[in-house]
Design a protein around this motif. Structure first.
Motif, PDB file in Angstrom:
ATOM      1  N   UNK A 143      43.728 -31.011  -8.742  1.00 47.06           N
ATOM      2  CA  UNK A 143      44.201 -30.027  -9.710  1.00 47.06           C
ATOM      3  C   UNK A 143      43.437 -28.722  -9.540  1.00 47.06           C
ATOM      4  N   UNK A 144      44.002 -27.658 -10.090  1.00 49.09           N
ATOM      5  CA  UNK A 144      43.355 -26.352  -9.993  1.00 49.09           C
ATOM      6  C   UNK A 144      42.233 -26.255 -11.026  1.00 49.09           C
ATOM      7  N   UNK A 145      41.093 -25.731 -10.599  1.00 49.57           N
ATOM      8  CA  UNK A 145      39.935 -25.541 -11.475  1.00 49.57           C
ATOM      9  C   UNK A 145      39.575 -24.061 -11.501  1.00 49.57           C
ATOM     10  N   UNK A 146      39.348 -23.546 -12.683  1.00 51.63           N
ATOM     11  CA  UNK A 146      38.980 -22.143 -12.860  1.00 51.63           C
ATOM     12  C   UNK A 146      37.552 -22.039 -13.372  1.00 51.63           C
ATOM     13  N   UNK A 147      36.831 -21.036 -12.899  1.00 52.42           N
ATOM     14  CA  UNK A 147      35.473 -20.814 -13.405  1.00 52.42           C
ATOM     15  C   UNK A 147      35.494 -20.381 -14.864  1.00 52.42           C
ATOM     16  N   UNK A 148      36.621 -19.845 -15.316  1.00 44.97           N
ATOM     17  CA  UNK A 148      36.734 -19.379 -16.700  1.00 44.97           C
ATOM     18  C   UNK A 148      37.406 -20.390 -17.626  1.00 44.97           C
ATOM     19  N   UNK A 149      38.426 -21.092 -17.122  1.00 44.03           N
ATOM     20  CA  UNK A 149      39.236 -21.977 -17.965  1.00 44.03           C
ATOM     21  C   UNK A 149      39.027 -23.450 -17.665  1.00 44.03           C
ATOM     22  N   UNK A 179      32.786 -30.568 -15.020  1.00 41.72           N
ATOM     23  CA  UNK A 179      31.714 -29.746 -15.590  1.00 41.72           C
ATOM     24  C   UNK A 179      32.110 -28.302 -15.864  1.00 41.72           C
ATOM     25  N   UNK A 180      33.121 -27.810 -15.152  1.00 42.94           N
ATOM     26  CA  UNK A 180      33.522 -26.416 -15.351  1.00 42.94           C
ATOM     27  C   UNK A 180      34.208 -26.197 -16.695  1.00 42.94           C
ATOM     28  N   UNK A 181      34.558 -27.275 -17.396  1.00 44.65           N
ATOM     29  CA  UNK A 181      35.164 -27.128 -18.722  1.00 44.65           C
ATOM     30  C   UNK A 181      34.202 -26.530 -19.742  1.00 44.65           C
ATOM     31  N   UNK A 182      32.913 -26.544 -19.439  1.00 45.97           N
ATOM     32  CA  UNK A 182      31.941 -26.025 -20.413  1.00 45.97           C
ATOM     33  C   UNK A 182      32.119 -24.532 -20.648  1.00 45.97           C
ATOM     34  N   UNK A 198      43.514 -16.648  -6.372  1.00 42.70           N
ATOM     35  CA  UNK A 198      42.193 -16.596  -6.994  1.00 42.70           C
ATOM     36  C   UNK A 198      42.161 -17.065  -8.431  1.00 42.70           C
ATOM     37  N   UNK A 199      43.222 -17.759  -8.885  1.00 39.96           N
ATOM     38  CA  UNK A 199      43.163 -18.334 -10.234  1.00 39.96           C
ATOM     39  C   UNK A 199      42.034 -19.364 -10.299  1.00 39.96           C
TER      40      UNK A 199
END
Length: 357
Positions: free
Chosen positions: A157-163, A249-252, A148-149
C-alpha cells in the motif's frame, strides 16, 4: 512553481485533499516482473479483471494516450480510535476503518469532479479531463509514488510521510502539460511490522501480496466458501482488515480525518455478531445504505459474520449460527454448520473442564 499548479494545489486543499502532486502517465516506476509475477502465480485469486486489463495497469499512458499529466490526490481517513482494539472483543464484528461510514468512492469522486471542472474553467474549454477513484484499471499506487504522494510500502500500500497509511487516492488525467513533481523514496528501512502482523501470512516477501490469503480480499472479493485452513485465522474480521495499515510507524504523523463522513458510525465500531446475523436482505440494505459494505450483498456478509461467530469462542452464539444451517444460500449454510461445530467443540471442552472424569 508554475502559477497554474500553485493555484491547483491550493484549490485541491480547499476541496479537502491533504495531498496534491503531479506526474506523467508514463512515469510509473517499473519493478520488473512485479505485476506479471502476481498474475502468473494466480495471486489475484478470483479478480479476473486484473488479468484482463493488465496492459493498462502496467502502462497507464495506454489508458488515454492524449493525457499529458496526472494529478494525484490523497484524502485522509485516519481514525480517532485504535482499529485493532475490536479484535479482542470476539463477539463483535471488526469492520475496516474505511467502511465504517460513507462510501469513499462517492465522496472522493465528487471532489475530483469539482476540481476537474475548476481546472477547465481556469484554462480552456478545450482542456480534457478524466477522473478516477478505484473505478478503472489505473495503477493508482505506482502513479502516487511517481507523483510523490508517498511510496509503496512492504505491505504494497502507499505510505505518506504526512498521512501514514490512512488515505484514499484519486486521480485526474488531463491533456494539460503541468509541471511534474519528484517521486518519493522508500522510507520503510528495516521495519517489517506490517509483514509480521498479518494473521494469514499474505505477504510471501516484502513488497509482495498474495491476495488469496488476504482477509480484505477474502471478506470482500472472494465468492463462495473460504478455505477451511484460513477461516480460523480471520478472527472476527467481517469486512476488510486493517492490521498491516494500523501498525505502520508512519501513522504517528497522521491526524484524524477532517471529513466527518469518514468518522466511524457508533453502530459500526464493534457491532454484536448476534445482531448482524439477524439481518435479511432488506434490513442489510437499509443498515448499509451509502456504505461500501452494501456492495458485497447480504449472503457474503452473513458468510463472514458466521465465520466470525465460529471464531468467537462464545457458546451462547450456537443458536444464532444454527438458525442459518438450512439457509438457501449453500455458502451461508456451510459457514453456519462450521460455526456450530466450532462452538460445540468449545462447549464440550468447557464441560469436560468443569466435570473431569
Amino acid at each position: 512553481m508554475d502559477p497554474l499548479k500553485q493555484k491547483l494545489v491550493a484549490r485541491a486543499q480547499a476541496e479537502g485533499f491533504g495531498l496534491a502532486r503531479i506526474c506523467r502517465p508514463w512515469d510509473v516506476p517499473q519493478v520488473p516482473g512485479r505485476l506479471e509475477t502476481f498474475l502468473d502465480k494466480g495471486r489475484h485469486g478470483q479478480m479476473q479483471w486484473m488479468a484482463e486489463r493488465s496492459h493498462w495497469r502496467g502502462d497507464p499512458s495506454a489508458l488515454w494516450p492524449e493525457a499529458r499529466s496526472v494529478i494525484m490526490l490523497g484524502e485522509s481517513y485516519t481514525p480517532a480510535h485504535d482499529p485493532l482494539a475490536v479484535l479482542e472483543r470476539r463477539s463483535e464484528g471488526a469492520i475496516s476503518v474505511y467502511a465504517q461510514n460513507r462510501d469513499y468512492h462517492d465522496l472522493v469522486k465528487k471532489r475530483l469532479k469539482r476540481l476537474a471542472r475548476w481546472l477547465i474553467s481556469e484554462t480552456s474549454d478545450k482542456t480534457e479531463v478524466k477522473v478516477f477513484v478505484d473505478t478503472a484499471p489505473v495503477p493508482e499506487k505506482p502513479l502516487g509514488a511517481a507523483a510523490g504522494l508517498g511510496w509503496q510500502g512492504k505491505h504494497t500500500n502507499l505510505v505518506s510521510r504526512d498521512l501514514g497509511s490512512w488515505f484514499f487516492i484519486g486521480s485526474i488525467f488531463t491533456t494539460l502539460d503541468i509541471e511534474a513533481d519528484a517521486g518519493e523514496a522508500d522510507h520503510c528501512g528495516r521495519c517489517r511490522a506490517c509483514l509480521d502482523v498479518c494473521p494469514t501470512g499474505a505477504f510471501p516477501a516484502p513488497y509482495q501480496l498474495d491476495a488469496r490469503r488476504c482477509i480484505s480480499y477474502l471478506t470482500i472479493e472472494h465468492h463462495g466458501p473460504v478455505d477451511a485452513e484460513l477461516r480460523p485465522l480471520m478472527g472476527n474480521r467481517i469486512y476488510g482488515c486493517d492490521d498491516c495499515l494500523a501498525v505502520c510507524p508512519w501513522n504517528k504523523f497522521a491526524q484524524e480525518a477532517r471529513e466527518v463522513r469518514y468518522h466511524a458510525r457508533a453502530d459500526l465500531l464493534g457491532p454484536p455478531l448476534a445482531e448482524l446475523a439477524q439481518l435479511d436482505d432488506a434490513s442489510f440494505r437499509a443498515k448499509f445504505s451509502g456504505s461500501p459494505i452494501k456492495r458485497i450483498g447480504v449472503a457474503r456478509f452473513l458468510r463472514n459474520v458466521l465465520y466470525a461467530i465460529g471464531n468467537s469462542g462464545d457458546p451462547a452464539l450456537v443458536s444464532t449460527a444454527q438458525a442459518h444451517c438450512d439457509a438457501e444460500d449453500a455458502t451461508v449454510a456451510d459457514a453456519a454448520r462450521w460455526a456450530v461445530e466450532r462452538l460445540q467443540d468449545v462447549e464440550n471442552r468447557m464441560d469436560r473442564s468443569q466435570n473431569p472424569a
